[in-house]
Design a protein around this motif. Structure first.
Motif, PDB file in Angstrom:
ATOM      1  N   ASN B 314     -44.848  53.083-113.457  1.00 22.69           N
ATOM      2  CA  ASN B 314     -44.632  52.268-112.264  1.00 22.69           C
ATOM      3  C   ASN B 314     -45.873  52.319-111.378  1.00 22.69           C
ATOM      4  O   ASN B 314     -46.307  51.308-110.843  1.00 22.69           O
ATOM      5  N   GLU B 316     -48.967  52.787-112.174  1.00 26.65           N
ATOM      6  CA  GLU B 316     -50.059  51.993-112.730  1.00 26.65           C
ATOM      7  C   GLU B 316     -49.850  50.498-112.466  1.00 26.65           C
ATOM      8  O   GLU B 316     -50.771  49.789-112.093  1.00 26.65           O
ATOM      9  N   ARG B 317     -48.619  50.073-112.646  1.00 29.54           N
ATOM     10  CA  ARG B 317     -48.332  48.649-112.410  1.00 29.54           C
ATOM     11  C   ARG B 317     -48.579  48.278-110.958  1.00 29.54           C
ATOM     12  O   ARG B 317     -49.190  47.259-110.648  1.00 29.54           O
ATOM     13  N   LEU B 318     -48.080  49.124-110.062  1.00 29.36           N
ATOM     14  CA  LEU B 318     -48.265  48.820-108.647  1.00 29.36           C
ATOM     15  C   LEU B 318     -49.741  48.849-108.276  1.00 29.36           C
ATOM     16  O   LEU B 318     -50.214  48.034-107.491  1.00 29.36           O
ATOM     17  N   ALA B 320     -52.201  48.075-110.208  1.00 38.08           N
ATOM     18  CA  ALA B 320     -52.820  46.846-110.713  1.00 38.08           C
ATOM     19  C   ALA B 320     -52.548  45.673-109.773  1.00 38.08           C
ATOM     20  O   ALA B 320     -53.366  44.775-109.636  1.00 38.08           O
ATOM     21  N   GLY B 321     -51.408  45.699-109.109  1.00 35.65           N
ATOM     22  CA  GLY B 321     -51.082  44.594-108.209  1.00 35.65           C
ATOM     23  C   GLY B 321     -51.724  44.745-106.845  1.00 35.65           C
ATOM     24  O   GLY B 321     -52.448  43.874-106.381  1.00 35.65           O
ATOM     25  N   ALA B 322     -51.455  45.871-106.207  1.00 39.87           N
ATOM     26  CA  ALA B 322     -51.829  45.995-104.800  1.00 39.87           C
ATOM     27  C   ALA B 322     -53.221  46.575-104.596  1.00 39.87           C
ATOM     28  O   ALA B 322     -53.824  46.382-103.548  1.00 39.87           O
ATOM     29  N   CYS B 323     -53.737  47.325-105.557  1.00 40.88           N
ATOM     30  CA  CYS B 323     -54.959  48.103-105.300  1.00 40.88           C
ATOM     31  C   CYS B 323     -56.203  47.559-105.991  1.00 40.88           C
ATOM     32  O   CYS B 323     -57.315  47.747-105.512  1.00 40.88           O
TER      33      CYS B 323
END
Ligand code: FES
Ligand code: FES
Lengths: 719, 418, 151
Positions: B314, B316-318, B320-323
């Motif tokens: 989770n 890593e996914r976040l 990739a989106g926000a950071c």
């Protein structure tokens, strides 16, 4: 939007008369009538048999599209409708946004507007008629030239052919003569659907090329000679006013030109946005925040929940629901809460205005061109004919550009300067000065008989009446905003007894407005969540429960069955994964959505898959229907999972995408859309996916965890 | 004298000249202006502004709150020349006493939040120059809120005892055995820069520990890192170039970017120092005795980072989106080096204290190219989500197993006590 | 005075040191294809290439660009990968409102240039920093896969 009550009689003349606009409507629209008359007189201008088609002697064919393109593919769909009957290929035409003019009024919305998934419904006949009228006149002009019977001539791909001799004339060659012919007074024949070349066959988007090579001009891209750029800070508390601004530091910022003020806002103008922005940051502004300075999210919800008790307006009754519930074997009850939501389109609010003593030009992406024009006329004191509204591609509407207060504001600033002024709101201003989808609270009580059949449903809706502000004449005489009934009264189900009442509570501290999916989005979440709760209480599978309630609605049953089948409804899923279903009939279309969600023990929610079956009547451009459902679902999922606009001391706290989170590529589910062939008239499609999202998701989460989710958003720090 | 400088200080100086009413005004003016200019530089070195400005407030007008656990809340006073609420009525001697001895006019003892124990090591002339600079500012009427201090600390007399125990020493005499650069560096680090006030742990009685000097300490919920010359837990492995870059810009390749209070220090103070002064600080810092502490640093090279396989978490996914918009996963900053995470110390700490605070609150670093801003993610993301992102980042960039919990995030938000 | 290399041409611009490249492109050089969405690096609408890498022009001070070449959506005419990408975009009808698309396309091109056959994970990794409010993600991913398959 269900606003069928709007002054229909006044506009009846327009009903289905798109093709006859020259006869019926143009006399009202003085400017256009004048143009057309002149053209006819001097015999050199283009052939413009109605407000939608213009063919010039040089052969260029321009279609003027009544609805604005904001992503929904309507330019392509509407061009297809006209081109189908006009008998031209899509590659032969040019498209143009309609000006602000009565000729383009959408009957269902009461003004020239794009919204409520009404475009295709409204233009399905009228634009085909517009094409057919033009074609009829062109054929007649050719027949006159050749001195033959029109019936012996055929049109194809922009030429008229005399079948027996094989002679041809292009539309361009016929334009001048066709323009001199009288528009037919009776109905014109439309093509049989079986002969459609375009309609029903996937066409590439006409706006595609410009949008992939960067040349598409959005409102924010407008450049005018001598133009300067301004950015705005309005009082962060709604209703507050500007007391004082110390702009000494701002005027020292290199590139800053002026600091303009109006009653509740300041605009710093610079050579470029950066100067304006730095200047704005350097201002020391004193506001009188007014009465809303104490409003918080708590205030908003408290007053909604309080109205669950006490008086309300009866909005709909069928049978004696209360009695039925009293006699029911089981009583099920639930309260649902939905938050304020922002639109957050990718293109921040902007508007470019040039005011001179003679005229006012407005370049803007708007869903309501006439309202925008009229407000510019009012602010400048110029007659409406002197206001020229140039509608642009919209970088995401979602209902935000059904408002035009930002146009009013831009004109108020621009009238203070001599040059063209482009006003761009920062993302922060865009989010905190949005007009928000209202928060709502709904209370439902249902009664099940001993066989688990729903015998009565009682429902109270508490929330604002957006229509009372947006189109006051459309508020029902009893005070009900009938947009709120969408998805709640007319459902896919046969419900024997129903009672619905409405307690209107306007939200303090914000202006509430339409948002993608309008009433349907809020209604479907509530109804479909509750249907699931009823099914659970009756210990019946949610699809089976819905299926047996679809009664005399075969279209509803068909989409439900198709979605269930494609989603492998009923097969076992791993631990922590759940499937949910939602069935809806809104905007004249049937949708069944099956969502699959994975929930970790840490509360992380991952939407894995969505399967949608659609019956939206006849489909104009099938792939764009799919596209709208995909996009609508994603938009709805962002909101359902994450979004809530909150207030503190009268200020909106969500300011940018770090605090107003949206779904990203790696969080998006796989989406499959299955279209059902239909010969019914088209329904709307742009908002149906959004309406489906929250309900299907909440039901899937409930299936995964065994608990109910009655508050939106479903995750996030507030949940 | 630069033109801007004349414009900025001209008015006050001219006023003084009129009062003096003498022909020699020109010389006095020049001397005065010289003093002000020197004071402006020293004020930056001593970083008065950060503490004496409340968030979003007028610089130097005070009001910033300091929460001292167990003691209370103190508010920084206004140090603009306002006669009533500022230092307008202070004489040179009174100002000097406040800055260097912690005793304000009327024998009011200051609390050691004001780093007078460090400032005591400054010279009287430098303090006089700082006063001259402050007096050149526009007076702002801004009374500081009353301090809320618990017994026994509310008895200011207690501070006399503290001052007797830990008597502030006087100016540091130059050590003739050392280079001029070292001596200058010591002056900047120990006296004006008061680095130890944050980076040295305190004893029970709130005095700076002698035995753990510069070994790192918690301050205001942030970890001020070990800056002793220990190779594993301090700055012993940093190159001179890295140190100088970090001090003067807030960022060093392979060492990350200053966040939290250190970003403030760079923004308002260190970045204005001359390259010579920065080099002098580096020289002195290098000479600090190595003090080992628990926090050690893990550095993973961009080459390695670029090879790491996805882990499908989770976090890593976040990320990739926000950071990734600013921080690429290969350790480089996408737009600017300031966003490079390669070697960042905050990602080497397994409990992610500074990392979590930064994610929750965001941060701003002023640079020669404008403000570098990290947005705050606290208001929107769940505690667990932020913990997941932190643990992913610690494992990815720091090559350690992160131990950040949802509760740690709640603590960083300030909603829960640690 | 800064000299910027944009789409193969050197431009002299007189702008403040902290002015982001985005506004230099849009408001000074008259290249509005690069969009403003958030201004804080969160949305990717402003993505351009600097030295071939996808960067957010809203968060890059123009004074830090130096001599590195900048390419915007307007400067792709001769680029083969770009031609494949736009072709795939049109075939699949990716765009809706289109506002995010220049940024999406610039991000996709940069990805494909560094990795002609990205896995779905790699596509997600490279593209999830770009927001599309119209929800065209599925089609973007499909279009990128198609390019990878085509070359
Ligand atoms: S505008 Fe640059 S990332 Fe959003
Ligand atoms: S296409 Fe509209 S935001 Fe992406």
């Amino acid at each position: 939007m269900a606003m069928t009550t709007i002054a229909v009689s006044r506009r009846r003349a327009l009903a289905g008369a798109g093709g006859l606009l020259m006869a019926v409507v143009l006399p009202r629209a003085r400017s256009r009538a004048a143009t057309v008359t002149r053209i006819v007189e001097d015999q050199t201008g283009p052939f413009a048999p109605n407000a939608f088609v213009r063919i010039a002697p040089d052969g260029s064919i321009t279609l003027i599209l009544p609805n604005v393109e904001m992503g929904q593919g309507i330019y392509t769909g509407e061009a297809m409708l006209i081109a189908e009957e006009l008998d031209v290929g899509l590659e032969q035409i040019q498209i143009e946004a309609a000006p602000a003019d009565e000729a383009y009024v959408t009957k269902a919305l009461g003004t020239e507007a794009t919204g409520g998934s009404t475009s295709t419904i409204a233009t399905w006949k009228s634009l085909r008629e517009a094409g057919a009228v033009a074609r009829t006149l062109l054929i007649r002009a050719a027949a006159d030239r050749w001195v033959v019977e029109p019936a012996s001539c055929q049109s194809e791909a922009g030429v008229v052919r005399h079948v027996p001799t094989g002679r041809t004339l292009t539309y361009g060659e016929l334009a001048v003569e066709a323009a001199a012919l009288p528009v037919p007074s009776g109905p014109v024949a439309l093509r049989a659907p079986s002969t459609f070349r375009l309609i029903g066959h996937a066409q590439h988007r006409l706006d595609g090329p410009a949008k992939v090579n960067g040349t598409a001009t959005f409102g924010i891209d407008i450049q005018q000679p001598g133009m300067k750029i301004g950015t705005v800070a309005a009082c962060p508390v709604m209703g507050g006013v500007l007391l004082h601004v110390d702009d000494r530091a701002a005027r020292q910022v290199p590139g800053v030109r002026e600091v303009l003020t109006i009653g509740n806002a300041v605009c710093v103008v610079g050579d470029h946005y950066w100067a304006a922005r730095k200047g704005l940051e350097a201002l020391a502004i004193t506001w009188d925040e007014g009465v809303n300075a104490t409003v918080s999210t708590g205030t908003v919800y408290r007053q909604l929940h309080e109205a669950l008790q006490g008086p309300a307006i009866v909005a709909n009754t069928k049978g004696d629901a209360r009695m039925a519930i009293r006699g029911a074997a089981t009583r099920v009850e639930a309260v649902y809460q939905q938050p304020l939501l922002a639109h957050a389109p990718m293109e921040p609010i902007n508007c470019t205005v040039h005011v001179t003593p003679e005229r006012c030009d407005v370049w803007v992406g708007t869903q309501v061109p006439m309202r925008a024009r009229d407000s510019a006329a009012e602010v400048t004191g110029l007659p409406k004919e002197k206001v020229f509204l140039h509608n642009q591609y919209i970088g995401g509407g979602f209902g935000r550009r059904l408002e035009h207060e930002y146009v009013t504001q831009a004109v108020q600033f621009a009238r203070q300067v001599s040059y063209p002024l482009k006003v761009i709101w920062s993302r922060e201003e865009d989010l905190t000065m949005d007009r928000y989808r209202p928060a709502y609270v709904d209370h439902l009580v249902g009664g099940l008989d001993a066989h688990g059949k729903l015998v009565g449903l009682s429902h109270r809706i508490v929330g604002p009446a957006v229509v009372a502000r947006w189109a006051p004449e459309a508020l029902l005489p009893n005070g009900v905003d009938d947009d709120l009934l969408v998805g709640t009264v007319e459902t896919p189900y046969a419900i024997p007894a129903m009672f619905l009442d409405y307690a209107r509570r306007e939200t303090p501290g914000v202006v509430t407005a339409w948002w993608r999916g309008v009433g349907g989005t809020r209604g479907v979440f509530v109804i479909e969540s509750f249907i699931d709760e009823l099914a659970a209480s009756a210990k019946v599978d949610p699809v089976a429960f819905r299926r047996r309630m679809t009664g005399d609605r075969p279209r509803a049953r068909a989409v439900l069955d198709l979605a269930a089948e494609k989603a492998e409804w009923g097969t076992t899923l791993p631990e922590g994964v759940g499937r949910g279903v939602a069935l809806q009939y809104v905007f004249g279309s049937y949708l069944a959505t099956v969502m699959e969600v994975e929930m970790s023990t840490m509360g992380t929610v991952r939407v894995r898959r969505a399967v949608v079956a659609v019956d939206c009547g006849r489909v104009v451009n099938p792939d764009q229907v799919v596209s709208q459902i995909e996009g609508g679902l994603i938009f709805g999922l962002s909101a359902a999972l994450f979004n809530e606009v909150t207030l503190e001391n009268g200020r909106v706290r969500e300011k940018n995408f770090n605090t107003y989170r949206v779904l990203r590529m790696n969080e998006s589910p796989a989406i499959e859309v299955h279209l059902i062939d239909s010969t019914e008239d088209p329904g709307g499609i742009g908002e149906t996916g959004t309406a489906a999202a929250a309900a299907a998701l909440a039901n899937a989460m409930a299936a995964a965890t065994g608990r109910r989710y009655r508050r939106l958003p479903l995750t996030g720090p507030q949940a | 004298m630069s033109r801007a400088f004349v414009m900025r200080f001209g008015r006050r100086v001219a006023g003084a000249a009129v009062l003096a009413g003498i022909v020699l005004a020109g010389t006095a003016q020049a001397q005065d202006a010289d003093l002000v200019r020197r004071g402006a530089y020293l004020e930056q070195a001593a970083d008065c502004e950060v503490c004496h400005t409340k968030p979003g407030g007028v610089p130097f007008a005070g009001g910033r709150a300091f929460d001292l656990p167990g003691i209370g809340t103190l508010y920084a006073p206004n140090i603009t020349p306002d006669a009533e609420t500022g230092i307008g009525r202070y004489t040179d001697a009174q100002f000097d006493s406040a800055v260097r001895r912690g005793v304000g006019p009327g024998w009011r003892h200051l609390y050691p939040v004001m780093p007078y124990a460090s400032y005591a090591k400054m010279t009287a002339e430098d303090v006089r120059a700082i006063r001259a600079y402050l007096m050149s500012l526009r007076p702002v009427h801004a009374p500081a809120p009353a301090n809320q201090v618990r017994f026994p600390y509310n008895i200011r007399l207690a501070m006399i005892g503290w001052n007797l125990l830990y008597r502030p020493s006087g100016p540091l005499p130059d050590d003739p055995a050392r280079t001029a650069a070292w001596n200058r560096g010591r002056y900047l680090v120990e006296a004006a820069g008061h680095c130890g006030e944050c980076h040295t742990p305190r004893t029970m009685l709130q005095a700076l520990s002698m035995t753990k000097s510069y070994a790192g300490a918690m301050i205001d919920g942030w970890l001020a890192y070990n800056i002793s010359s220990d190779v594993d837990s301090g700055i012993g492995a940093w190159s001179d170039t890295q140190l100088a870059a970090y001090l003067s810009t807030g960022h060093a390749d392979g060492r990350g970017t200053a966040v939290g209070p250190m970003a403030d220090v760079v923004s308002h103070s260190l970045r204005f120092l001359t390259p010579e002064d920065v080099a002098a600080m580096v020289t002195y810092l290098r000479s600090l005795p190595a003090r080992r502490s628990d926090e050690t640093i893990g550095v993973v090279s961009p080459e390695t980072l670029a090879q790491l396989a996805p882990i499908h978490s989770n976090g890593e996914r976040l990320f990739a989106g926000a950071c990734t918009g600013c921080h690429l996963t290969d350790g480089h900053g996408r737009q600017v080096d300031f966003a490079a995470l390669w070697g960042a110390r905050s990602l080497g700490e397994i409990d992610g204290r500074n990392l979590v605070r930064t994610m929750v609150e965001g941060g701003t670093l002023q640079t020669a190219h404008g403000a570098m801003v990290m947005p705050a993610f606290g208001p929107e993301y769940r505690n667990q989500d932020l913990a997941d992102i932190a643990n992913y980042a610690i494992s990815h960039f720091g090559n350690r197993e992160g131990h950040v919990t949802a509760r740690d995030v709640a603590v960083a938000r300030g909603g829960v006590s640690p | 005075m800064l000299t910027l290399q944009v789409n193969g041409t050197a431009h002299q611009v007189d702008v403040p040191d902290d002015m982001p490249l985005l506004w230099v492109l849009r408001d000074v050089l008259g290249l509005p294809g690069t969009k403003f969405g958030c201004g804080i690096g969160q949305c990717g609408a402003c993505t351009v290439h600097v030295d071939g890498k996808a960067v957010r022009a809203c968060s890059l001070p123009a004074s830090l660009v130096g001599q590195r070449p900048v390419t915007t959506i307007e400067g792709l005419a001769e680029d083969e990968v770009a031609a494949e990408v736009t072709k795939a975009w049109l075939e699949i009808d990716v765009v809706q409102c289109g506002y995010c698309q220049p940024g999406q396309i610039m991000a996709a091109i940069a990805l494909l240039k560094s990795n002609l056959h990205p896995s779905d994970d790699e596509i997600d990794q490279a593209m999830s920093g770009n927001i599309c409010r119209c929800g065209t993600y599925r089609r973007i991913r499909a279009a990128i896969r198609n390019v990878a398959g085509a070359v």
